[in-house]
Write a protein that holds these residues in place. Structure first.
Motif, PDB file in Angstrom:
ATOM      1  N   SER A 220       0.963  -1.140  -0.146  1.00  0.00           N
ATOM      2  CA  SER A 220       0.168   0.086   0.048  1.00  0.00           C
ATOM      3  C   SER A 220       0.912   1.270  -0.002  1.00  0.00           C
ATOM      4  N   VAL A 221       0.290   2.255  -0.504  1.00  0.00           N
ATOM      5  CA  VAL A 221       1.010   3.695  -0.682  1.00  0.00           C
ATOM      6  C   VAL A 221       0.194   4.771  -0.201  1.00  0.00           C
ATOM      7  N   ARG A 222       0.455   5.762   0.321  1.00  0.00           N
ATOM      8  CA  ARG A 222      -0.343   7.026   0.613  1.00  0.00           C
ATOM      9  C   ARG A 222      -0.224   7.687  -0.526  1.00  0.00           C
ATOM     10  N   ALA A 223      -1.319   8.153  -1.155  1.00  0.00           N
ATOM     11  CA  ALA A 223      -1.597   9.098  -2.335  1.00  0.00           C
ATOM     12  C   ALA A 223      -2.633  10.209  -1.883  1.00  0.00           C
ATOM     13  N   GLY A 224      -1.972  11.168  -1.208  1.00  0.00           N
ATOM     14  CA  GLY A 224      -2.966  12.258  -0.948  1.00  0.00           C
ATOM     15  C   GLY A 224      -3.584  12.071   0.447  1.00  0.00           C
ATOM     16  N   ASP A 225      -5.043  12.038   0.107  1.00  0.00           N
ATOM     17  CA  ASP A 225      -5.851  11.566   1.202  1.00  0.00           C
ATOM     18  C   ASP A 225      -6.595  10.442   1.322  1.00  0.00           C
ATOM     19  N   GLN A 226      -5.781   9.582   0.610  1.00  0.00           N
ATOM     20  CA  GLN A 226      -6.358   8.017   0.188  1.00  0.00           C
ATOM     21  C   GLN A 226      -5.160   6.961   0.316  1.00  0.00           C
ATOM     22  N   MET A 227      -5.441   5.881   0.463  1.00  0.00           N
ATOM     23  CA  MET A 227      -4.620   4.789   0.479  1.00  0.00           C
ATOM     24  C   MET A 227      -4.917   4.005  -0.883  1.00  0.00           C
ATOM     25  N   LEU A 228      -3.779   3.761  -1.655  1.00  0.00           N
ATOM     26  CA  LEU A 228      -3.886   2.926  -2.645  1.00  0.00           C
ATOM     27  C   LEU A 228      -3.215   1.290  -2.229  1.00  0.00           C
ATOM     28  N   ILE A 229      -4.070   0.262  -2.476  1.00  0.00           N
ATOM     29  CA  ILE A 229      -3.449  -1.046  -1.907  1.00  0.00           C
ATOM     30  C   ILE A 229      -3.828  -2.012  -2.994  1.00  0.00           C
ATOM     31  N   THR A 230      -2.799  -2.886  -3.126  1.00  0.00           N
ATOM     32  CA  THR A 230      -3.185  -4.063  -4.028  1.00  0.00           C
ATOM     33  C   THR A 230      -4.310  -4.764  -3.894  1.00  0.00           C
ATOM     34  N   PRO A 231      -4.939  -5.508  -5.015  1.00  0.00           N
ATOM     35  CA  PRO A 231      -6.343  -5.759  -4.744  1.00  0.00           C
ATOM     36  C   PRO A 231      -6.014  -7.539  -4.397  1.00  0.00           C
ATOM     37  N   SER A 232      -7.116  -8.043  -3.941  1.00  0.00           N
ATOM     38  CA  SER A 232      -7.177  -9.410  -3.426  1.00  0.00           C
ATOM     39  C   SER A 232      -6.975 -10.449  -4.477  1.00  0.00           C
TER      40      SER A 232
ATOM     41  N   PHE B  87      -4.714  -3.744   8.339  1.00  0.00           N
ATOM     42  CA  PHE B  87      -3.541  -3.089   9.018  1.00  0.00           C
ATOM     43  C   PHE B  87      -2.604  -1.958   8.233  1.00  0.00           C
ATOM     44  N   HIS B  88      -2.802  -2.262   6.931  1.00  0.00           N
ATOM     45  CA  HIS B  88      -1.976  -1.261   6.090  1.00  0.00           C
ATOM     46  C   HIS B  88      -2.768   0.128   6.438  1.00  0.00           C
ATOM     47  N   PHE B  89      -4.001   0.335   6.391  1.00  0.00           N
ATOM     48  CA  PHE B  89      -4.990   1.526   6.864  1.00  0.00           C
ATOM     49  C   PHE B  89      -4.352   1.823   8.091  1.00  0.00           C
TER      50      PHE B  89
END
Length: 221
Positions: free
Chosen positions: A36-48, A83-85
């Motif tokens: 996961s990475v922080r992208a402004g005010d959201q989190m980008l995470i890999t899909p399941s 847990f990423h969040f």
């Protein structure tokens, strides 16, 4: 000048490259890891459950960090998204989280055995050891709580009977830490087969941490 959408696209592409790099280095197997990475005010995470080699930038899932509902029409996020969040919400200096099941880290985690200051590189993770987060079911709130506790003053930890997680102020730094952590775990396990490793003192580790500041081995804040 880049637009915000272009920056976001490049960040999504960077995540996919990092996923492929994890498997290429043997740090992860299949789709068991997630980034996961922080992208402004959201989190980008890999899909399941989506193989990395089939992943496209639009497959990454965006989750608002303020807890509001995510945009409809996206893929299901990794089951480990809680847990990423939690890490990105709790640790404002962290901009990337890498989770994987490296063999040597996982072996120590199965024994619930922290990595002590057997090598000066332990200092690269923030203290005199790399701790083990207590076990809890994957994807659970309890696991998130356990990991946050283990990472209170650390940038990486093992996860009991599970794997490892590494963080950084950038994705490249988080990936570097995951690779270093697996190398450290492998060296520690090798040392245990030939005797009892000598453990560096707290003051010796503090000296290393101070020296790291001049070598660029400390996250920017």
């Amino acid at each position: 000048m880049k637009t915000p959408n272009q920056d976001c696209l490049e960040l999504r592409q960077e995540v996919i490259r990092a996923c492929l790099e994890m498997n290429a280095h043997g740090i992860n197997q299949g789709t068991s890891g997630n980034i996961s990475v922080r992208a402004g005010d959201q989190m980008l995470i890999t899909p399941s459950g989506l193989p990395y080699e089939k992943m496209a930038p639009e497959d990454l899932v965006a989750l608002p960090l303020d807890g509001s509902p995510p945009k409809n029409g996206q893929r299901k996020p990794s089951t480990e998204w809680p847990f990423h969040f939690a890490i990105l919400r709790e640790k404002t200096g962290v901009n990337a989280v890498v989770h994987a099941h490296p063999v040597y880290c996982s072996a120590l985690a199965m024994n619930r055995q922290a990595i002590p200051a057997c090598h000066y590189m332990v200092a690269a993770f923030g203290g005199c050891d790399v701790p083990v987060a207590d076990y809890a079911l994957f994807g659970s709130q309890k696991l998130s709580d356990n990991i946050i506790r283990a990472l209170r003053d650390r940038s990486a930890c093992l996860m009991a009977n599970h794997g490892a997680v590494a963080t950084g102020d950038s994705l490249s730094r988080a990936m570097w830490r995951m690779l270093e952590l697996e190398t450290l775990a492998k060296s520690y396990m090798a040392s245990l087969t030939i005797g009892e490793p000598h453990i560096l003192s707290d003051s010796e580790i503090e000296d290393v941490k101070a020296a790291f500041k001049d070598y660029g081995l400390k996250d920017s804040r």
